[in-house]
Scaffold this active site. Structure first.
Site, mmCIF file in Angstrom:
data_model
loop_
_atom_site.group_PDB
_atom_site.id
_atom_site.type_symbol
_atom_site.label_atom_id
_atom_site.label_comp_id
_atom_site.label_asym_id
_atom_site.label_seq_id
_atom_site.Cartn_x
_atom_site.Cartn_y
_atom_site.Cartn_z
ATOM 1 N N GLU A 289 0.890 -1.174 0.000
ATOM 2 C CA GLU A 289 0.000 0.000 0.000
ATOM 3 C C GLU A 289 0.919 1.212 0.000
ATOM 4 O O GLU A 289 1.551 1.530 1.005
ATOM 5 C CB GLU A 289 -0.916 -0.042 1.228
ATOM 6 C CG GLU A 289 -2.152 0.825 1.078
ATOM 7 C CD GLU A 289 -1.939 2.227 1.601
ATOM 8 O OE1 GLU A 289 -1.601 3.105 0.765
ATOM 9 O OE2 GLU A 289 -2.097 2.441 2.791
ATOM 10 N N CYS B 256 -1.886 8.913 3.069
ATOM 11 C CA CYS B 256 -1.634 8.429 1.712
ATOM 12 C C CYS B 256 -2.804 8.711 0.778
ATOM 13 O O CYS B 256 -2.628 8.944 -0.412
ATOM 14 C CB CYS B 256 -1.336 6.933 1.737
ATOM 15 S SG CYS B 256 -2.664 5.925 2.433
#
Length: 490
Positions: free
Chosen positions: A258, A292
């Site tokens: 990720e 993120c």
């Protein structure tokens, strides 16, 4: 209810159910990014410590894999109860160590508790299949088996949640774990989790936490022969290295990556401009933009740009900046000086390029006031790179197709959003965005225990949460049985 005695976090590694000193010659100086006060000093873990952590997990895994689903679920339910009892202790650590505002720390705590509660039933959700066999007299089965030992590398921005998002499903499904938190958040990303799981009576070796320098143990953590799966959350640059080590070394292993994002929020010409402006400010400046899936850029139709930009600037200028422990503070400190220096460099470059600054201010310590730049060219650094800080570029689109082209431009594809009054238009637009997630009339920041979380392009591989996590943290095992003698051809 009387709050339990806070954990005495002494700065030791958690290996094989014991708190031990790290054997590296390096030390960690863990400090509050707002006050600068020292929170922890500890000897970092060495390669020898890492090997012992993996050996501990490997020894514990066969017994844990055969532990009944009921016992695993009971352990996770105990963890949830302890988590609830220690809410303020956990939130306090997030504020002090990661620079989280109280708003963000509370959200992270709540998301983490929901995740534990949601996964408490996961041990009962593992299902196999009975297949039709092509061979007469043969029975054919597919079982879901634990992977074995899982290595988890977690980041500093949502340290508690992003560690637990891998640790909890891994152990719920019969795996054991070695967790390496980011050094900036050694407590909230790792040591605090070890204390919580220890109090919940999770068996020895099921969770091991090693805090070490990436330059010393990072490659060894991935390339070690014991783990069969590496779950990494962090930058795309480091993620590429993790992927190469996991797939190109002597010991091939599964990976879930990720990675970074450059999430667009698109405002079409029929959008509720005020709602879009509100979402843009929340989606960008929650946790100082250090997420993120944060709104990293806004793509706005030219017809509504002027009104939208004015509303964003007005909201940003009203945000409370300063002490993260105050209930109304929205903008607290960035994580460290290196992060601040990088952001200041980007601001200087934007000003040198002649971009119109709609909001901003000088830093005070590690607290950087929110900055907004208007009519930013899509080729400019602010539009092309993941900023990871309180900087927001507004990009003008000529029409819907141009907005889509701008949204898809670039190497990342994590999260995205689009604002429109027309649901059909929003669905059609969202399905043409190359991203793992798209939210219509909402912010890009969302992560729910039953929804697939992950990205496309250089934003990563694999999916977290729900049955998607079940697939990631188990393997398919085909088994056949026959009761008679097989009719071989010779």
């Amino acid at each position: 209810m009387t709050a339990p005695t806070p954990y005495a976090i002494a700065g030791r590694q958690y290996i094989a159910g014991a708190w031990v000193d790290g054997r590296s010659s390096r030390t960690l100086d863990d400090r509050d990014p707002f006050t600068g006060h020292q929170l922890l000093s500890m000897s970092l873990g060495s390669r020898e410590d890492l090997d012992q952590a993996y050996q501990s997990a490997q020894r514990a895994q066969p017994s844990w894999a055969t532990t009944s689903p009921q016992q695993k679920a009971e352990g996770l339910n105990r963890l949830a109860q302890i988590f609830a009892q220690r809410a303020e202790e956990i939130i306090g650590w997030l504020i002090r160590e990661s620079g989280s505002t109280r708003i963000k720390a509370t959200l992270e705590y709540q998301s983490s508790l929901r995740l534990i509660q949601a996964y408490a039933d996961m041990p009962f959700e593992v299902e196999g299949r009975i297949l039709t066999s092509y061979k007469p007299g043969q029975q054919s089965f597919v079982f879901r088996e634990p992977l074995g030992v899982v290595g988890v590398i977690s980041p500093w921005n949502f340290p508690l949640y992003l560690s637990l998002r891998s640790v909890i499903p891994a152990i719920a499904l019969g795996n054991t774990v070695v967790l390496k938190p980011a050094s900036d958040t050694a407590v909230t990303g790792g040591l605090l989790i070890a204390h919580l799981l220890e109090e919940a009576d999770i068996p020895t070796g099921v969770i091991n936490v090693i805090v070490g320098a990436g330059s010393e143990i990072g490659d060894a953590f991935v390339a070690h022969p014991v783990p069969s799966f590496i779950s990494f959350t962090g930058s795309t640059e480091v993620g590429r290295s993790v992927g190469r080590l996991a797939s190109g070394g002597k010991h091939l292993k599964r990976v879930a990556l990720e990675l970074g994002g450059n999430s667009p929020l698109v405002v079409l010409d029929d959008a509720d401009v005020e709602a879009a402006a509100h979402a843009a400010v929340v989606g960008r400046f929650l946790h100082q933009g250090q997420i993120c899936m944060s709104v990293n850029r806004i793509v706005v139709d030219r017809k509504v740009y002027r009104d939208f930009a004015a509303l964003v600037a007005e909201r940003v200028q009203a945000l409370q900046v300063g002490d993260p422990n105050q209930a109304d503070t929205v903008i607290g400190p960035v994580i460290n000086q290196a992060q601040l220096d990088g952001l200041l460099s980007k601001i200087a470059d934007a000003r040198a390029a002649g971009l119109a600054q709609l909001a901003g201010g000088a830093p005070r310590g590690l607290v950087l006031p929110p900055h907004v730049f208007g009519e930013v060219p899509n080729t400019q650094e602010l539009a092309q790179e993941e900023t990871f800080g309180p900087l927001l570029p507004l990009i003008v689109a000529d029409n819907e197709e141009h907005a889509l082209s701008l949204a898809n431009a670039g190497e990342y594809g994590l999260s995205s959003a689009v604002f429109t009054h027309d649901m059909a238009r929003g669905l059609a637009f969202s399905r043409r965005i190359v991203a793992g997630m798209t939210h219509i009339n909402d912010i890009t920041v969302d992560d729910q225990p039953n929804a697939p979380f992950g990205g496309e392009k250089n934003s990563g591989l694999g999916r977290f949460n729900g049955h998607y996590a079940l697939d990631e943290f188990t393997r398919a095992h085909w088994v056949t049985w026959r009761g008679d003698r097989a009719p071989y051809p010779f």
